[in-house]
Design a protein around this motif. Structure first.
Motif, PDB file in Angstrom:
ATOM      1  N   GLN A  48      35.507  25.481  45.194  1.00  0.00           N
ATOM      2  CA  GLN A  48      35.822  26.595  43.677  1.00  0.00           C
ATOM      3  C   GLN A  48      35.540  28.381  44.313  1.00  0.00           C
ATOM      4  N   ALA A  52      36.962  30.960  46.120  1.00  0.00           N
ATOM      5  CA  ALA A  52      37.495  32.264  45.713  1.00  0.00           C
ATOM      6  C   ALA A  52      36.441  33.535  46.900  1.00  0.00           C
ATOM      7  N   ASP A  67      44.005  33.945  37.886  1.00  0.00           N
ATOM      8  CA  ASP A  67      43.339  32.875  37.255  1.00  0.00           C
ATOM      9  C   ASP A  67      44.047  31.830  37.023  1.00  0.00           C
ATOM     10  N   CYS A  70      42.063  29.075  33.970  1.00  0.00           N
ATOM     11  CA  CYS A  70      40.277  30.485  33.749  1.00  0.00           C
ATOM     12  C   CYS A  70      39.582  29.106  33.917  1.00  0.00           C
ATOM     13  N   THR A  76      35.133  31.347  38.568  1.00  0.00           N
ATOM     14  CA  THR A  76      36.389  32.068  39.559  1.00  0.00           C
ATOM     15  C   THR A  76      36.223  33.378  38.862  1.00  0.00           C
ATOM     16  N   ALA A  77      36.725  33.755  37.594  1.00  0.00           N
ATOM     17  CA  ALA A  77      37.060  35.107  37.669  1.00  0.00           C
ATOM     18  C   ALA A  77      35.769  35.754  37.292  1.00  0.00           C
ATOM     19  N   LEU A  80      35.563  37.034  41.248  1.00  0.00           N
ATOM     20  CA  LEU A  80      36.629  37.415  42.059  1.00  0.00           C
ATOM     21  C   LEU A  80      36.397  39.072  41.550  1.00  0.00           C
ATOM     22  N   VAL A  87      41.216  41.174  38.002  1.00  0.00           N
ATOM     23  CA  VAL A  87      41.742  39.834  37.380  1.00  0.00           C
ATOM     24  C   VAL A  87      42.353  39.597  36.778  1.00  0.00           C
ATOM     25  N   GLY A  89      43.249  35.670  34.022  1.00  0.00           N
ATOM     26  CA  GLY A  89      43.486  34.771  33.683  1.00  0.00           C
ATOM     27  C   GLY A  89      44.489  34.619  32.174  1.00  0.00           C
ATOM     28  N   THR A 132      44.499  32.004  41.941  1.00  0.00           N
ATOM     29  CA  THR A 132      43.803  30.948  42.579  1.00  0.00           C
ATOM     30  C   THR A 132      44.965  29.463  41.092  1.00  0.00           C
TER      31      THR A 132
END
Length: 233
Positions: A48, A52, A67, A70, A76-77, A80, A87, A89, A132
């Motif tokens: 991941q 990213a 995302d 999420c 990830t969030a 990013l 972002v 989610g 994503t």
């Protein structure tokens, strides 16, 4: 959200959502119960993080990224957002959304089903420069995955980037124990996954895989496939 519902399709841009009965029974509830334990069970997320990083390095600052699935917002969030991207989610689990809002307070999070995001769905978030879906499509039966991929394509601008991960497995809506709960998962073998993604209108520009052993006893070691994709115009 009801456990089962039948959705009315728009023939212009939907495939079979009008006749496909969506069954999410127990899926959100399992992740509500798991909560913070999810990140404890999956402490290392190299795939991941690398995917990213690809997005951050490929997009100008301020680009919009969705995302999908999420989870807790980690990693990830947060990654990013710290990389300068805008972002949003989405997750089916209310508890996961609450955790994501706590972990990444500068981002926008919604409790929603991926079916809510299709063009005739109930949640309209606009278009995104990238998206994503890290193990989010894993939670759908195979019959719905092509529809979900077309929803992803609809959400992306032409040329938009798509980072996808799945567990390599030849299963369809198969019940498994998962961190003290039970969920249903689907998967493909590698070549079939590539075919499904390409048929949905994406070019696969990169691929990587990881053998992963979760830190809990009731989850077996797995092979995780990460695809880096571009939406065709």
């Amino acid at each position: 959200m009801p456990a089962r519902r039948t959705l009315v399709s728009n023939p212009a841009d939907e495939l079979d959502y009008g006749t496909l009965r969506l069954d999410r029974t127990g899926q959100a509830e399992a992740f509500d119960a798991i909560g913070e334990r999810y990140d404890e069970a999956f402490p290392h997320k190299e795939g991941q993080v690398a995917a990213a990083e690809w997005l951050i390095g490929s997009l100008p600052p301020g680009s919009r990224v969705l995302d999908l699935g999420c989870g807790t917002g980690l990693p990830t969030a947060r990654q990013l957002a710290e990389g300068g991207l805008d972002v949003v989610g989405v997750d089916l689990s209310e508890r996961m959304v609450e955790l994501a809002r706590d972990h990444v307070p500068g981002c926008e999070f919604h409790r929603a089903d991926i079916a809510d995001l299709r063009s005739s769905g109930s949640l309209h978030l606009g278009r995104f420069d990238a998206l994503t879906a890290f193990f989010a499509l894993l939670m759908l039966p195979r019959a719905e995955i092509p529809l979900a991929l077309r929803t992803v394509r609809h959400l992306l601008v032409p040329g938009g980037l798509f980072a996808l991960s799945m567990v390599e497995a030849d299963v369809d809506d198969f019940a498994i124990p998962f961190i003290g709960s039970s969920i249903r998962v689907s998967g493909y073998l590698r070549d079939e996954l590539r075919e499904v993604v390409e048929t949905a209108g994406f070019e696969i520009v990169g691929e990587s895989s990881y053998t992963y052993a979760p830190a809990v006893a009731d989850i077996q070691p797995e092979v995780q496939i990460f695809l880096r994709c571009v939406r065709h115009s």
